[in-house]
Design an enzyme around this catalytic site. Structure first.
Site, PDB file in Angstrom:
ATOM      1  N   SER A 250       0.843  -1.198   0.000  1.00 54.02           N
ATOM      2  CA  SER A 250       0.000   0.000   0.000  1.00 54.02           C
ATOM      3  C   SER A 250       0.874   1.242   0.000  1.00 54.02           C
ATOM      4  CB  SER A 250      -0.895   0.001   1.239  1.00 54.02           C
ATOM      5  OG  SER A 250      -0.140   0.398   2.362  1.00 54.02           O
ATOM      6  N   LYS A 251       0.196   2.363  -0.099  1.00 55.44           N
ATOM      7  CA  LYS A 251       0.910   3.648  -0.130  1.00 55.44           C
ATOM      8  C   LYS A 251       1.883   3.773   1.045  1.00 55.44           C
ATOM      9  CE  LYS A 251      -0.996   6.965  -3.107  1.00 55.44           C
ATOM     10  NZ  LYS A 251      -0.548   6.134  -4.220  1.00 55.44           N
TER      11      LYS A 251
END
Ligand code: GLU
Length: 485
Positions: A250-251
């Site tokens: 994820s980010k």
């Protein structure tokens, strides 16, 4: 069957590594079968879609070498066709208008939560009478369009990666919204599952290859194919990319977009090679370093793993180093010069003047640094002391304090002449100066490295010296090194 696959990115962000990896598998499958790889820009989320993201996605795919075979289809331009499909479903009684307000739906969700049951729509307006509908319309209510999903439906498909898949209609959350809320005489904006089916059929897509986070959508989409009487594609759901700890990338994991990898100095060749290995294992006897065409020849879904693929920086670095080490010096120079120029660094010598010229110097520096590069950005950092006079680090300062170091460097300075210096000439000067100063040649060499690079680490000393000699920079740095502090 002609293989036609597509990548369907939403331009709501830059090209994500997960989307790029889906693109790689689509591309490899298409090329393996001599089929077509198509693009569809899914820009129906008007709030979040941006032309700049479309540009970034296309640019990233092109950079990776994932060429596509026709102008990208722009989903928002096909909205009338999507609406026609919704009308068809409404007319056939397979879809209906649902007038439930947001507040009512919220209440329903609260009740489900309180009773501990799974969230799902309760299909409350599936069987409204004409009068009930008129009453809602008279109240000024707007409506979404819902597609009927029978709880008893059993949905199955044979997935190229995951094998036999089966879903029950009762696990799909109730009747599905296929058009956003709008006044009841209109059809609101069509939604993802509906438009994907209509578009994939219109584009005659033979195989839908996408991330396994879409599996539940596939079950819903299969019901839509059936309801619309459209031919089914084959599905392949690829494993997710996980972070090194095994959770979905994820980010928060920092680097997730292709552009970021590029900025960090990764090559397109290494990145596509690495993304292919994220989920696919090459057949026995095939090395892990391969080109896209080589992978396309060997590619099949039989060797795509079901388990999520953990991101492994060491492997990516190893592949990137391989790619850089395979480059011819001229190619490496071409890759590095723009990075040097962006820093405002200029090589000595005249442009286009052959052996003693600027290009030759750049080529020699690229060749010198090449073997130790992992990323192209290393070729920036390691080139720095060749363009910018470095400060001495602790090790270099200590070395210059060593007994005999100053005397030997002074002896070298006295013998140093402007103009051409060859490898043999440099070796001879070192021997003479060391002898004159009465120190071991090793001490002089170490001190020379400290003086020239400000550090005891670095590439081959003689080549380093010759490069710094071409602009007289060796003399300046030697003088600074022997000057009393
Ligand atoms: N626009 C969807 C996405 O980016 C496409 C999914 C699909 O391939 O159907 O996730």
């Amino acid at each position: 069957m002609t293989v036609r696959v597509r990548l369907a990115p939403s331009p709501t962000g830059t090209l994500h590594i997960g989307t790029a990896r889906t693109a790689v598998f689509n591309w490899l499958f298409a090329r393996h079968h001599g089929g077509e790889f198509l693009l569809r820009i899914e820009d129906t989320d008007r709030e979040r879609s941006r032309p700049a993201f479309t540009a970034d996605i296309l640019d990233g795919l092109a950079w990776l070498g994932l060429n596509w075979d026709a102008e990208p289809v722009i989903q928002s331009e096909r909205i009338e066709e999507h609406r026609r499909a919704i009308s068809q479903l409404l007319e056939a009684g397979l879809a209906y208008r649902c007038y439930a307000s947001e507040a009512e739906l919220e209440q329903m969700r609260e009740r489900q939560k309180a009773s501990g049951s799974a969230p799902r729509h309760d299909n409350r307006h599936r069987h409204l009478s004409g009068e009930q509908e008129q009453a809602f319309i008279a109240e000024g209510r707007e409506a979404v369009v819902r597609f009927r999903i029978d709880d008893g439906a059993s949905i199955g498909w044979s997935d190229l990666v995951r094998g036999e898949m089966r879903w029950s209609g009762s696990d799909l959350g109730g009747d599905m919204v296929i058009a956003r809320r709008a006044p009841a005489d209109r059809i609101g904006d069509p939604l993802y599952n509906l438009v994907v089916v209509v578009d994939d059929a219109a584009m005659a897509i033979s195989h839908v290859i996408r991330g396994e986070d879409h599996i539940a959508n596939t079950a819903k989409q299969l019901l839509l194919y059936e309801a619309l009487g459209l031919p089914l594609p084959v599905f392949a759901h690829t494993p997710l990319i996980l972070n090194p700890e095994g959770r979905k990338l994820s980010k928060r994991d920092g680097v997730t977009s292709v552009g970021e990898f590029r900025t960090m100095g990764y090559t397109a060749e290494a990145l596509v090679n690495y993304m292919t290995l994220l989920g696919w294992s090459p057949p026995e006897g095939m090395a892990e370093r391969f080109t896209l065409p080589q992978a396309a020849e060997a590619f099949s879904f039989e060797r795509v793993n079901r388990a999520g693929a953990r991101f492994d920086w060491d492997k990516l670095n190893w592949l990137n180093a391989q790619v850089l080490h395979e480059l011819a010096p001229a190619e490496l120079r071409q890759a590095l010069v723009p990075l040097w120029q962006a820093e405002g660094w200029q090589a000595p010598g005249e442009e286009g003047s052959g052996d003693g010229g600027r290009e030759a110097w750049e080529l020699a520096l690229a060749e010198l640094l090449g073997p130790s590069l992992i990323t192209l950005n290393d070729g920036l950092e390691q080139a720095r002391p060749f363009f910018v006079r470095p400060d001495l680090d602790a090790g270099a300062s200590q070395q210059l304090e060593v007994e005999g170091a100053t005397a030997a460097l002074t002896a070298l300075l006295e013998r140093l002449q402007d103009g051409g210096l060859s490898t043999e000439g440099a070796q001879a000067l070192l021997a003479e100066a060391a002898k004159a100063a009465g120190v071991k040649k090793g001490v002089l060499m170490k001190s020379l490295r400290a003086a020239l690079l400000g550090s005891l680490q670095g590439p081959d000393l003689i080549t380093t010296w010759l490069l710094l000699h071409s602009s007289g920079e060796d003399r300046t740095r030697l003088m600074l090194a022997v000057a009393p502090a």
